[in-house]
Enzyme design. Sequence first.
Site, mmCIF file in Angstrom:
data_model
loop_
_atom_site.group_PDB
_atom_site.id
_atom_site.type_symbol
_atom_site.label_atom_id
_atom_site.label_comp_id
_atom_site.label_asym_id
_atom_site.label_seq_id
_atom_site.Cartn_x
_atom_site.Cartn_y
_atom_site.Cartn_z
ATOM 1 C CG HIS A 80 -56.439 14.014 -32.073
ATOM 2 N ND1 HIS A 80 -55.539 13.693 -31.079
ATOM 3 C CD2 HIS A 80 -57.059 12.855 -32.408
ATOM 4 C CE1 HIS A 80 -55.613 12.389 -30.831
ATOM 5 N NE2 HIS A 80 -56.521 11.864 -31.626
ATOM 6 C CD GLN A 82 -52.251 18.883 -39.893
ATOM 7 O OE1 GLN A 82 -52.866 18.209 -40.703
ATOM 8 N NE2 GLN A 82 -51.081 19.396 -40.153
ATOM 9 C CG HIS A 84 -53.049 10.713 -34.530
ATOM 10 N ND1 HIS A 84 -52.775 9.403 -34.238
ATOM 11 C CD2 HIS A 84 -53.869 11.152 -33.567
ATOM 12 C CE1 HIS A 84 -53.407 9.064 -33.133
ATOM 13 N NE2 HIS A 84 -54.080 10.112 -32.700
#
Length: 114
Positions: A80, A82, A84
């Site tokens: 998650h 990465q 973002h």
Amino acid sequence: MGETENAMELLIMNLLMKSGDAKSLAMEAIQCARAGQVAEAKEKIAQAEEALNEAHNAQSGLMAREAGGEKFASGMLLNHSQDHLMGAITTLDLAKEIVMLWEFVRESKGENRE
């Protein structure tokens, strides 16, 4: 949870938070530019770049620990964070172009709201 896992989780959370900050600031820059506040938009871009740099530092910290032999599970939180980061990079790149375009449009029309 051991000390290593806590340190990794803190790096992952920092990556997630700073990526989110960068993306939010980039979007705020677009809104400022649309409102004719180009100087403020450019300041938001600078702040977004700083947040993105901090996110990159967190990512580099994770990679350095892994390269040093530390093993950790690649869980949903890491994935998650990465995701973002990649979204923040794209948003910031586009925000820079959009701010520049808004500035050009306003200058072409002879508008200067600041």
